[in-house]
Design a protein around this motif. Structure first.
Motif, PDB file in Angstrom:
ATOM      1  N   SER A  76       0.823  -1.205   0.000  1.00  0.00           N
ATOM      2  CA  SER A  76       0.000   0.000   0.000  1.00  0.00           C
ATOM      3  C   SER A  76       0.859   1.257   0.000  1.00  0.00           C
ATOM      4  CB  SER A  76      -0.905   0.013   1.233  1.00  0.00           C
ATOM      5  OG  SER A  76      -1.785  -1.067   1.200  1.00  0.00           O
ATOM      6  N   LEU A  77       2.148   1.088  -0.142  1.00  0.00           N
ATOM      7  CA  LEU A  77       3.047   2.243  -0.125  1.00  0.00           C
ATOM      8  C   LEU A  77       3.175   2.823  -1.524  1.00  0.00           C
ATOM      9  CD1 LEU A  77       5.821   0.953   2.289  1.00  0.00           C
ATOM     10  CD2 LEU A  77       4.000   2.572   2.767  1.00  0.00           C
ATOM     11  N   GLY A  78       2.133   3.497  -1.959  1.00  0.00           N
ATOM     12  CA  GLY A  78       2.141   4.126  -3.264  1.00  0.00           C
ATOM     13  C   GLY A  78       2.550   5.584  -3.156  1.00  0.00           C
ATOM     14  N   MET A  79       2.290   6.312  -4.213  1.00  0.00           N
ATOM     15  CA  MET A  79       2.667   7.731  -4.234  1.00  0.00           C
ATOM     16  C   MET A  79       1.878   8.534  -3.206  1.00  0.00           C
ATOM     17  SD  MET A  79       5.146   8.345  -6.194  1.00  0.00           S
ATOM     18  CE  MET A  79       5.046  10.109  -6.344  1.00  0.00           C
ATOM     19  N   GLY A  80       0.600   8.208  -3.013  1.00  0.00           N
ATOM     20  CA  GLY A  80      -0.202   8.937  -2.033  1.00  0.00           C
ATOM     21  C   GLY A  80       0.331   8.779  -0.624  1.00  0.00           C
ATOM     22  N   THR A  81       0.774   7.574  -0.294  1.00  0.00           N
ATOM     23  CA  THR A  81       1.342   7.340   1.034  1.00  0.00           C
ATOM     24  C   THR A  81       2.679   8.055   1.173  1.00  0.00           C
ATOM     25  OG1 THR A  81       0.258   5.194   1.038  1.00  0.00           O
ATOM     26  CG2 THR A  81       1.935   5.547   2.691  1.00  0.00           C
ATOM     27  N   MET A  82       3.449   8.100   0.111  1.00  0.00           N
ATOM     28  CA  MET A  82       4.721   8.828   0.159  1.00  0.00           C
ATOM     29  C   MET A  82       4.488  10.324   0.357  1.00  0.00           C
ATOM     30  SD  MET A  82       7.073   6.689  -0.005  1.00  0.00           S
ATOM     31  CE  MET A  82       7.197   4.963  -0.334  1.00  0.00           C
ATOM     32  N   SER A 125      -3.173  12.616   6.889  1.00  0.00           N
ATOM     33  CA  SER A 125      -1.902  12.027   6.468  1.00  0.00           C
ATOM     34  C   SER A 125      -1.453  10.945   7.434  1.00  0.00           C
ATOM     35  CB  SER A 125      -0.825  13.111   6.373  1.00  0.00           C
ATOM     36  OG  SER A 125      -1.157  14.050   5.393  1.00  0.00           O
ATOM     37  N   LEU A 126      -1.624  11.200   8.711  1.00  0.00           N
ATOM     38  CA  LEU A 126      -1.255  10.210   9.719  1.00  0.00           C
ATOM     39  C   LEU A 126      -2.101   8.944   9.570  1.00  0.00           C
ATOM     40  CD1 LEU A 126       0.542   9.682  12.192  1.00  0.00           C
ATOM     41  CD2 LEU A 126      -1.300  10.596  13.593  1.00  0.00           C
ATOM     42  N   TYR A 127      -3.388   9.109   9.332  1.00  0.00           N
ATOM     43  CA  TYR A 127      -4.264   7.953   9.115  1.00  0.00           C
ATOM     44  C   TYR A 127      -3.816   7.146   7.899  1.00  0.00           C
ATOM     45  CZ  TYR A 127      -8.303   5.198   7.805  1.00  0.00           C
ATOM     46  OH  TYR A 127      -9.111   4.166   7.437  1.00  0.00           O
ATOM     47  N   ARG A 128      -3.485   7.830   6.830  1.00  0.00           N
ATOM     48  CA  ARG A 128      -3.080   7.129   5.604  1.00  0.00           C
ATOM     49  C   ARG A 128      -1.796   6.335   5.812  1.00  0.00           C
ATOM     50  NH1 ARG A 128      -4.103   8.264  -0.425  1.00  0.00           N
ATOM     51  NH2 ARG A 128      -2.792   6.664  -1.272  1.00  0.00           N
ATOM     52  N   VAL A 129      -0.828   6.943   6.476  1.00  0.00           N
ATOM     53  CA  VAL A 129       0.445   6.261   6.697  1.00  0.00           C
ATOM     54  C   VAL A 129       0.259   5.079   7.638  1.00  0.00           C
ATOM     55  CG1 VAL A 129       2.743   6.541   7.704  1.00  0.00           C
ATOM     56  CG2 VAL A 129       1.858   8.261   6.149  1.00  0.00           C
ATOM     57  N   VAL A 130      -0.512   5.259   8.718  1.00  0.00           N
ATOM     58  CA  VAL A 130      -0.716   4.167   9.667  1.00  0.00           C
ATOM     59  C   VAL A 130      -1.481   3.020   9.015  1.00  0.00           C
ATOM     60  CG1 VAL A 130      -1.933   3.550  11.809  1.00  0.00           C
ATOM     61  CG2 VAL A 130      -0.519   5.601  11.728  1.00  0.00           C
ATOM     62  N   SER A 131      -2.493   3.329   8.226  1.00  0.00           N
ATOM     63  CA  SER A 131      -3.247   2.244   7.572  1.00  0.00           C
ATOM     64  C   SER A 131      -2.381   1.523   6.522  1.00  0.00           C
ATOM     65  CB  SER A 131      -4.521   2.788   6.941  1.00  0.00           C
ATOM     66  OG  SER A 131      -4.213   3.682   5.901  1.00  0.00           O
ATOM     67  N   MET A 133       3.640  10.829   3.944  1.00  0.00           N
ATOM     68  CA  MET A 133       4.843  10.791   4.782  1.00  0.00           C
ATOM     69  C   MET A 133       5.610  12.108   4.704  1.00  0.00           C
ATOM     70  SD  MET A 133       6.451   7.066   4.163  1.00  0.00           S
ATOM     71  CE  MET A 133       5.653   5.569   4.695  1.00  0.00           C
ATOM     72  N   PHE A 134       5.707  12.655   3.501  1.00  0.00           N
ATOM     73  CA  PHE A 134       6.392  13.938   3.340  1.00  0.00           C
ATOM     74  C   PHE A 134       5.636  15.043   4.068  1.00  0.00           C
ATOM     75  CE2 PHE A 134       7.134  17.877   0.898  1.00  0.00           C
ATOM     76  CZ  PHE A 134       8.497  18.012   1.154  1.00  0.00           C
ATOM     77  N   THR A 135       4.308  15.008   4.023  1.00  0.00           N
ATOM     78  CA  THR A 135       3.506  16.003   4.742  1.00  0.00           C
ATOM     79  C   THR A 135       3.734  15.894   6.243  1.00  0.00           C
ATOM     80  OG1 THR A 135       1.836  15.932   3.009  1.00  0.00           O
ATOM     81  CG2 THR A 135       1.144  16.816   5.121  1.00  0.00           C
ATOM     82  N   LEU A 136       3.801  14.678   6.761  1.00  0.00           N
ATOM     83  CA  LEU A 136       4.075  14.492   8.185  1.00  0.00           C
ATOM     84  C   LEU A 136       5.473  14.986   8.547  1.00  0.00           C
ATOM     85  CD1 LEU A 136       2.472  11.005   8.872  1.00  0.00           C
ATOM     86  CD2 LEU A 136       1.653  13.243   9.622  1.00  0.00           C
ATOM     87  N   TYR A 137       6.437  14.755   7.673  1.00  0.00           N
ATOM     88  CA  TYR A 137       7.799  15.253   7.908  1.00  0.00           C
ATOM     89  C   TYR A 137       7.804  16.776   7.991  1.00  0.00           C
ATOM     90  CZ  TYR A 137      12.478  16.824   6.784  1.00  0.00           C
ATOM     91  OH  TYR A 137      13.669  17.494   6.785  1.00  0.00           O
ATOM     92  N   ARG A 138       7.149  17.421   7.020  1.00  0.00           N
ATOM     93  CA  ARG A 138       7.107  18.895   7.027  1.00  0.00           C
ATOM     94  C   ARG A 138       6.374  19.414   8.256  1.00  0.00           C
ATOM     95  NH1 ARG A 138       7.398  22.325   2.487  1.00  0.00           N
ATOM     96  NH2 ARG A 138       6.913  23.784   4.132  1.00  0.00           N
ATOM     97  N   PHE A 139       5.281  18.740   8.621  1.00  0.00           N
ATOM     98  CA  PHE A 139       4.513  19.148   9.792  1.00  0.00           C
ATOM     99  C   PHE A 139       5.371  19.039  11.054  1.00  0.00           C
ATOM    100  CE2 PHE A 139       1.608  18.327  13.303  1.00  0.00           C
ATOM    101  CZ  PHE A 139       0.706  19.370  13.152  1.00  0.00           C
ATOM    102  N   GLY A 140       6.072  17.931  11.192  1.00  0.00           N
ATOM    103  CA  GLY A 140       6.934  17.742  12.357  1.00  0.00           C
ATOM    104  C   GLY A 140       8.086  18.722  12.368  1.00  0.00           C
ATOM    105  N   LYS A 141       8.673  18.985  11.218  1.00  0.00           N
ATOM    106  CA  LYS A 141       9.782  19.939  11.140  1.00  0.00           C
ATOM    107  C   LYS A 141       9.320  21.336  11.526  1.00  0.00           C
ATOM    108  CE  LYS A 141      11.296  21.673   7.265  1.00  0.00           C
ATOM    109  NZ  LYS A 141      11.540  23.078   7.217  1.00  0.00           N
TER     110      LYS A 141
END
Length: 118
Positions: free
Chosen positions: A54-60, A106-112, A63-71
């Protein structure tokens, strides 16, 4: 109908003469062979099998959105990293609601996606 005349008597003669509905009789069901439509049956193709990963482009992107949010959450205005819980909570409280919603989705998508791997 108001003057007592029969329906259609006030129409001009040429309209009644060239009326296709009066000239052509309606087709009967016996004129057509409805019994054999096997040649026209085209079943839809089966849906493609679900991909194992399930690690497609949407999940990537999530993940990038979560990285930016955390940064953005742990970085101070001068560029240094601040891991103080009070600072992080203050940053989260001052953040716009749409950014928090985007982070939640984004968190839901990555966790699922990660849970489908295990």
């Amino acid at each position: 109908a108001h003057s007592g005349k029969e329906f259609g008597t006030s129409l001009p003669e040429e309209m009644i003469k060239y009326n296709a509905a009066q000239e052509e009789p309606l087709p009967t069901h016996d004129q057509y062979d409805d019994g054999n439509f096997e040649w026209a049956y085209n079943p839809p193709s089966p849906p493609p099998p679900k991909s194992k990963s399930s690690l497609g482009m949407g999940t990537m992107f999530s993940m990038f959105t979560l990285y930016r949010f955390g940064k953005d959450t742990v970085t101070s205005p001068d560029g240094s990293i601040v891991l103080d819980p009070a600072y992080v909570i203050a940053q989260l409280r001052n953040m716009e609601p749409w950014r928090l919603g985007l982070m939640g989705m984004s968190l839901y998508r990555v966790v699922s996606a990660l849970s489908s791997l295990f």
